[in-house]
Motif scaffolding. Structure first.
Motif, PDB file in Angstrom:
ATOM      1  N   TYR A 284      37.691  25.898  33.847  1.00 28.08           N
ATOM      2  CA  TYR A 284      38.196  27.258  33.930  1.00 28.08           C
ATOM      3  C   TYR A 284      38.308  27.695  35.389  1.00 28.08           C
ATOM      4  O   TYR A 284      37.368  27.552  36.162  1.00 28.08           O
ATOM      5  CB  TYR A 284      37.265  28.209  33.163  1.00 28.08           C
ATOM      6  CG  TYR A 284      37.267  27.948  31.681  1.00 28.08           C
ATOM      7  CD1 TYR A 284      36.467  26.956  31.128  1.00 28.08           C
ATOM      8  CD2 TYR A 284      38.068  28.698  30.831  1.00 28.08           C
ATOM      9  CE1 TYR A 284      36.483  26.702  29.768  1.00 28.08           C
ATOM     10  CE2 TYR A 284      38.080  28.468  29.468  1.00 28.08           C
ATOM     11  CZ  TYR A 284      37.284  27.463  28.940  1.00 28.08           C
ATOM     12  OH  TYR A 284      37.298  27.217  27.586  1.00 28.08           O
ATOM     13  N   SER A 285      39.473  28.229  35.742  1.00 26.56           N
ATOM     14  CA  SER A 285      39.731  28.594  37.136  1.00 26.56           C
ATOM     15  C   SER A 285      39.535  30.070  37.425  1.00 26.56           C
ATOM     16  O   SER A 285      39.365  30.452  38.583  1.00 26.56           O
ATOM     17  CB  SER A 285      41.167  28.208  37.503  1.00 26.56           C
ATOM     18  OG  SER A 285      41.384  26.821  37.319  1.00 26.56           O
ATOM     19  N   TYR A 286      39.600  30.897  36.404  1.00 27.03           N
ATOM     20  CA  TYR A 286      39.551  32.343  36.598  1.00 27.03           C
ATOM     21  C   TYR A 286      38.445  32.933  35.731  1.00 27.03           C
ATOM     22  O   TYR A 286      38.321  32.589  34.544  1.00 27.03           O
ATOM     23  CB  TYR A 286      40.898  32.968  36.231  1.00 27.03           C
ATOM     24  CG  TYR A 286      42.048  32.366  36.993  1.00 27.03           C
ATOM     25  CD1 TYR A 286      42.826  31.352  36.438  1.00 27.03           C
ATOM     26  CD2 TYR A 286      42.345  32.791  38.279  1.00 27.03           C
ATOM     27  CE1 TYR A 286      43.867  30.775  37.151  1.00 27.03           C
ATOM     28  CE2 TYR A 286      43.390  32.234  38.995  1.00 27.03           C
ATOM     29  CZ  TYR A 286      44.145  31.225  38.424  1.00 27.03           C
ATOM     30  OH  TYR A 286      45.172  30.663  39.132  1.00 27.03           O
ATOM     31  N   TRP A 287      37.673  33.836  36.334  1.00 26.47           N
ATOM     32  CA  TRP A 287      36.493  34.377  35.673  1.00 26.47           C
ATOM     33  C   TRP A 287      36.431  35.887  35.791  1.00 26.47           C
ATOM     34  O   TRP A 287      36.838  36.467  36.813  1.00 26.47           O
ATOM     35  CB  TRP A 287      35.225  33.788  36.308  1.00 26.47           C
ATOM     36  CG  TRP A 287      35.082  32.322  36.069  1.00 26.47           C
ATOM     37  CD1 TRP A 287      35.694  31.302  36.751  1.00 26.47           C
ATOM     38  CD2 TRP A 287      34.290  31.711  35.056  1.00 26.47           C
ATOM     39  NE1 TRP A 287      35.325  30.091  36.220  1.00 26.47           N
ATOM     40  CE2 TRP A 287      34.459  30.310  35.188  1.00 26.47           C
ATOM     41  CE3 TRP A 287      33.445  32.194  34.062  1.00 26.47           C
ATOM     42  CZ2 TRP A 287      33.814  29.402  34.343  1.00 26.47           C
ATOM     43  CZ3 TRP A 287      32.804  31.299  33.234  1.00 26.47           C
ATOM     44  CH2 TRP A 287      32.987  29.920  33.370  1.00 26.47           C
ATOM     45  N   GLY A 288      35.910  36.526  34.748  1.00 32.52           N
ATOM     46  CA  GLY A 288      35.596  37.931  34.834  1.00 32.52           C
ATOM     47  C   GLY A 288      34.223  38.136  35.446  1.00 32.52           C
ATOM     48  O   GLY A 288      33.557  37.169  35.852  1.00 32.52           O
ATOM     49  N   HIS A 289      33.792  39.393  35.497  1.00 29.37           N
ATOM     50  CA  HIS A 289      32.489  39.707  36.093  1.00 29.37           C
ATOM     51  C   HIS A 289      31.373  39.801  35.075  1.00 29.37           C
ATOM     52  O   HIS A 289      30.198  39.777  35.438  1.00 29.37           O
ATOM     53  CB  HIS A 289      32.585  41.007  36.886  1.00 29.37           C
ATOM     54  CG  HIS A 289      33.452  40.886  38.107  1.00 29.37           C
ATOM     55  ND1 HIS A 289      33.098  40.125  39.200  1.00 29.37           N
ATOM     56  CD2 HIS A 289      34.664  41.395  38.390  1.00 29.37           C
ATOM     57  CE1 HIS A 289      34.042  40.189  40.111  1.00 29.37           C
ATOM     58  NE2 HIS A 289      35.023  40.955  39.642  1.00 29.37           N
ATOM     59  N   GLY A 290      31.721  39.910  33.806  1.00 33.72           N
ATOM     60  CA  GLY A 290      30.707  39.870  32.772  1.00 33.72           C
ATOM     61  C   GLY A 290      30.321  41.222  32.207  1.00 33.72           C
ATOM     62  O   GLY A 290      30.571  42.273  32.807  1.00 33.72           O
ATOM     63  N   THR A 291      29.717  41.180  31.026  1.00 32.32           N
ATOM     64  CA  THR A 291      29.190  42.368  30.362  1.00 32.32           C
ATOM     65  C   THR A 291      27.861  41.988  29.709  1.00 32.32           C
ATOM     66  O   THR A 291      27.750  40.931  29.099  1.00 32.32           O
ATOM     67  CB  THR A 291      30.206  42.923  29.335  1.00 32.32           C
ATOM     68  OG1 THR A 291      29.731  44.144  28.787  1.00 32.32           O
ATOM     69  CG2 THR A 291      30.498  41.928  28.219  1.00 32.32           C
ATOM     70  N   GLN A 292      26.866  42.844  29.861  1.00 37.36           N
ATOM     71  CA  GLN A 292      25.500  42.511  29.436  1.00 37.36           C
ATOM     72  C   GLN A 292      25.274  42.835  27.963  1.00 37.36           C
ATOM     73  O   GLN A 292      25.593  43.931  27.497  1.00 37.36           O
ATOM     74  CB  GLN A 292      24.481  43.273  30.276  1.00 37.36           C
ATOM     75  CG  GLN A 292      23.043  43.042  29.888  1.00 37.36           C
ATOM     76  CD  GLN A 292      22.563  41.625  30.183  1.00 37.36           C
ATOM     77  OE1 GLN A 292      22.936  41.028  31.187  1.00 37.36           O
ATOM     78  NE2 GLN A 292      21.727  41.080  29.300  1.00 37.36           N
ATOM     79  N   VAL A 293      24.719  41.861  27.258  1.00 38.34           N
ATOM     80  CA  VAL A 293      24.313  42.049  25.865  1.00 38.34           C
ATOM     81  C   VAL A 293      22.800  41.849  25.786  1.00 38.34           C
ATOM     82  O   VAL A 293      22.283  40.817  26.232  1.00 38.34           O
ATOM     83  CB  VAL A 293      25.019  41.047  24.931  1.00 38.34           C
ATOM     84  CG1 VAL A 293      24.450  41.141  23.514  1.00 38.34           C
ATOM     85  CG2 VAL A 293      26.521  41.304  24.918  1.00 38.34           C
TER      86      VAL A 293
ATOM     87  N   CYS B  10      34.023  36.094  30.290  1.00 39.75           N
ATOM     88  CA  CYS B  10      35.184  35.361  29.796  1.00 39.75           C
ATOM     89  C   CYS B  10      35.882  34.684  30.974  1.00 39.75           C
ATOM     90  O   CYS B  10      35.764  35.120  32.127  1.00 39.75           O
ATOM     91  CB  CYS B  10      36.140  36.256  29.032  1.00 39.75           C
ATOM     92  SG  CYS B  10      36.869  37.613  29.955  1.00 39.75           S
ATOM     93  N   ALA B  11      36.587  33.616  30.650  1.00 35.04           N
ATOM     94  CA  ALA B  11      37.239  32.819  31.678  1.00 35.04           C
ATOM     95  C   ALA B  11      38.555  32.267  31.145  1.00 35.04           C
ATOM     96  O   ALA B  11      38.711  32.097  29.933  1.00 35.04           O
ATOM     97  CB  ALA B  11      36.329  31.677  32.121  1.00 35.04           C
ATOM     98  N   ALA B  12      39.469  31.969  32.056  1.00 36.72           N
ATOM     99  CA  ALA B  12      40.784  31.464  31.685  1.00 36.72           C
ATOM    100  C   ALA B  12      41.019  30.086  32.279  1.00 36.72           C
ATOM    101  O   ALA B  12      40.677  29.828  33.435  1.00 36.72           O
ATOM    102  CB  ALA B  12      41.874  32.422  32.157  1.00 36.72           C
ATOM    103  N   SER B  13      41.609  29.228  31.456  1.00 36.71           N
ATOM    104  CA  SER B  13      41.991  27.895  31.915  1.00 36.71           C
ATOM    105  C   SER B  13      43.505  27.740  31.799  1.00 36.71           C
ATOM    106  O   SER B  13      44.098  28.174  30.811  1.00 36.71           O
ATOM    107  CB  SER B  13      41.298  26.823  31.087  1.00 36.71           C
ATOM    108  OG  SER B  13      41.770  25.533  31.440  1.00 36.71           O
TER     109      SER B  13
ATOM    110  N   GLU C  81      35.889  42.174  31.227  1.00 38.42           N
ATOM    111  CA  GLU C  81      35.144  42.246  29.973  1.00 38.42           C
ATOM    112  C   GLU C  81      34.619  43.654  29.731  1.00 38.42           C
ATOM    113  O   GLU C  81      34.394  44.416  30.675  1.00 38.42           O
ATOM    114  CB  GLU C  81      33.950  41.280  29.978  1.00 38.42           C
ATOM    115  CG  GLU C  81      34.276  39.845  30.277  1.00 38.42           C
ATOM    116  CD  GLU C  81      34.169  39.523  31.747  1.00 38.42           C
ATOM    117  OE1 GLU C  81      33.972  38.344  32.082  1.00 38.42           O
ATOM    118  OE2 GLU C  81      34.270  40.456  32.584  1.00 38.42           O
ATOM    119  N   SER C  82      34.398  43.961  28.471  1.00 38.46           N
ATOM    120  CA  SER C  82      33.758  45.227  28.098  1.00 38.46           C
ATOM    121  C   SER C  82      33.099  45.061  26.742  1.00 38.46           C
ATOM    122  O   SER C  82      33.356  44.078  26.028  1.00 38.46           O
ATOM    123  CB  SER C  82      34.784  46.371  28.058  1.00 38.46           C
ATOM    124  OG  SER C  82      35.753  46.134  27.061  1.00 38.46           O
ATOM    125  N   GLY C  83      32.269  46.028  26.387  1.00 35.09           N
ATOM    126  CA  GLY C  83      31.674  46.049  25.066  1.00 35.09           C
ATOM    127  C   GLY C  83      30.206  45.688  24.991  1.00 35.09           C
ATOM    128  O   GLY C  83      29.580  45.843  23.942  1.00 35.09           O
TER     129      GLY C  83
END
Length: 127
Positions: A114-123, A98-101, A6-8
């Motif tokens: 969801y089996s796959y996950w990102g590390h995240g982005t802070q808002v 975000c995550a993927a199924s 993730e980014s942004g």
């Protein structure tokens, strides 16, 4: 295997806008849904939006609190799922992940699908 980055994320004022991106790589042919989740301090992870990315599919899903303000889209050429967020509110402050199924049919807001996950982005939304 599927990887997500993730980014942004950044700090914005109430009423502002941000676009988060989720770049997906790896075994993309198996991915059927990309979901966006968020978690604020002291709160449970919350599914907020998702998009179907299987063959000939582009259905989108939103929880009521973001419907009309957030838009999820899929850029197949860049293997990216974007989350456009408008009219941001302080209560939108959270880590966004975000995550993927790879399942054919899921409840798009439930993390267990969801089996796959990102590390995240802070808002952070604050004046």
């Amino acid at each position: 295997q599927v990887q997500l980055v993730e980014s942004g994320g950044q700090s914005v004022q109430p009423g502002g806008s941000l676009t988060l991106s989720c770049v997906v790589s790896g075994d993309l042919d198996r991915v059927r849904y990309i979901g966006w989740f968020r978690q604020a301090p002291g709160k449970e992870r919350e599914g907020i939006a998702a998009i179907a990315t299987g063959p000939s599919r582009s259905d989108t899903y939103y929880i009521d609190s973001v419907k009309g303000r957030f838009t999820v889209s899929h850029d197949g050429a860049r293997n990216t799922v974007n989350l456009q967020m408008n009219n941001l509110k302080p209560e939108d402050t959270a880590m966004y992940v975000c995550a993927a199924s790879t399942d054919q049919a899921i409840n798009t807001f439930y993390p267990l699908y969801y089996s796959y996950w990102g590390h995240g982005t802070q808002v952070t939304v604050s004046s």
